[in-house]
Design an enzyme around this catalytic site. Structure first.
Site, short mmCIF file in Angstrom:
data_model
loop_
_atom_site.label_atom_id
_atom_site.label_comp_id
_atom_site.label_asym_id
_atom_site.label_seq_id
_atom_site.Cartn_x
_atom_site.Cartn_y
_atom_site.Cartn_z
N ASN A 30 36.46 4.32 6.22
CA ASN A 30 36.20 4.02 7.63
C ASN A 30 37.48 3.50 8.27
O ASN A 30 38.45 3.24 7.56
CB ASN A 30 35.02 3.05 7.80
CG ASN A 30 35.25 1.75 7.05
OD1 ASN A 30 36.26 1.08 7.27
ND2 ASN A 30 34.36 1.42 6.14
N ASP A 40 33.07 5.47 -0.60
CA ASP A 40 34.13 4.47 -0.37
C ASP A 40 33.93 3.29 -1.33
O ASP A 40 34.87 2.88 -2.04
CB ASP A 40 34.02 4.01 1.09
CG ASP A 40 35.24 3.28 1.59
OD1 ASP A 40 36.23 3.20 0.86
OD2 ASP A 40 35.20 2.79 2.74
P1 ADP Z 1 30.42 9.01 5.31
O1 ADP Z 1 30.44 7.59 5.82
O2 ADP Z 1 31.70 9.76 5.60
O3 ADP Z 1 29.19 9.74 5.72
P2 ADP Z 1 29.32 8.46 2.63
O4 ADP Z 1 30.03 7.83 1.50
O5 ADP Z 1 28.19 7.71 3.24
O6 ADP Z 1 30.46 8.84 3.71
O7 ADP Z 1 28.78 9.89 2.16
C1 ADP Z 1 29.59 11.00 1.97
C2 ADP Z 1 29.05 11.80 0.80
O8 ADP Z 1 29.55 11.22 -0.41
C3 ADP Z 1 27.53 11.81 0.66
O9 ADP Z 1 27.13 13.14 0.39
C4 ADP Z 1 27.29 10.92 -0.56
O10 ADP Z 1 26.13 11.34 -1.27
C5 ADP Z 1 28.52 11.24 -1.37
N1 ADP Z 1 28.87 10.30 -2.45
C6 ADP Z 1 28.52 9.01 -2.64
N2 ADP Z 1 29.05 8.53 -3.79
C7 ADP Z 1 29.78 9.55 -4.34
C8 ADP Z 1 30.55 9.71 -5.54
N3 ADP Z 1 30.74 8.71 -6.40
N4 ADP Z 1 31.14 10.92 -5.76
C9 ADP Z 1 30.99 11.94 -4.90
N5 ADP Z 1 30.27 11.85 -3.77
C10 ADP Z 1 29.66 10.68 -3.50
#
Ligand code: ADP
Length: 181
Positions: A30, A40
């Site tokens: 972010n 993140d």
């Molecule tokens: P944003 O705020 O950009 O939407 P998020 O982290 O909430 O980012 O989600 C982005 C994508 O990352 C989602 O599809 C989530 O399921 C996925 N995600 C979460 N943890 C992991 C991980 N350890 N490895 C890969 N993808 C992940």
């Protein structure tokens, strides 16, 4: 699923991005660069406090990271050498330039990777978690942007690491569509 685009392998897998051994992984950060939930949080937990320290040094120089831009740190304790932190747009209906901002996030991440001599990179599905960008639309934007970029700039591999089986299917469908159209 894998496709060759010129000499670059474009691959889609289901998995955890923090475990990838590509030279860089991309964080859906972010604008504060101070960590958050989702991918993140997972990256900062796996990478350890060094990544947050580096993010704070970047913040001291340029505040944070505007939407669509990207910055780079080391990978801390992870197998990857670098983390490229980019900020995708928050979806608010589609009329706030969300598609262009998502394209910028992918392009600027790839440009920064290239500048740092990085040849292999893993992306998560940027903006489709907490930021609510519809995953079918996001998949098309992500894959079309990456395809266009790697037609001009060679990498060894660009990998998408999808967290859920459903997201993997959506990305696979989008990739097929892009290749048949
Ligand atoms: P944003 O705020 O950009 O939407 P998020 O982290 O909430 O980012 O989600 C982005 C994508 O990352 C989602 O599809 C989530 O399921 C996925 N995600 C979460 N943890 C992991 C991980 N350890 N490895 C890969 N993808 C992940």
């Amino acid at each position: 699923m894998e496709k060759m685009i010129g000499k670059t392998k474009l691959s889609l897998i289901q998995g955890d991005i923090t475990l990838q051994e590509t030279e860089a992984i991309v964080n859906a950060a972010n604008t504060s660069l101070l960590g958050g939930g989702g991918v993140d949080g997972a990256i900062h937990r796996a990478g350890g406090s060094k990544i947050l320290e580096e993010c704070k040094q970047i913040r001291a120089k340029q505040k944070g990271c505007p939407t669509g831009e990207a910055v780079i740190t080391t990978g801390g304790n992870m197998a990857t050498e670098y983390v490229i932190h980019t900020v995708g747009p928050v979806w608010s209906g589609g009329n706030r330039n969300e598609e262009q901002l998502l394209r910028n996030a992918y392009c600027n991440s790839l440009s920064l990777a290239e500048k740092n001599g990085i040849k292999s990179i893993s992306f998560p599905s940027i903006s489709t978690g907490v930021y609510r960008f519809p995953v079918d639309k996001a998949a098309k934007v992500a894959l079309a942007t990456v395809k266009e970029f790697i037609q001009e700039h060679r990498f060894e591999e660009v990998r998408f690491v999808l967290f859920s089986e459903r997201d993997l299917k959506v990305y696979e469908e989008a990739l097929k569509e892009i290749f048949t159209s």
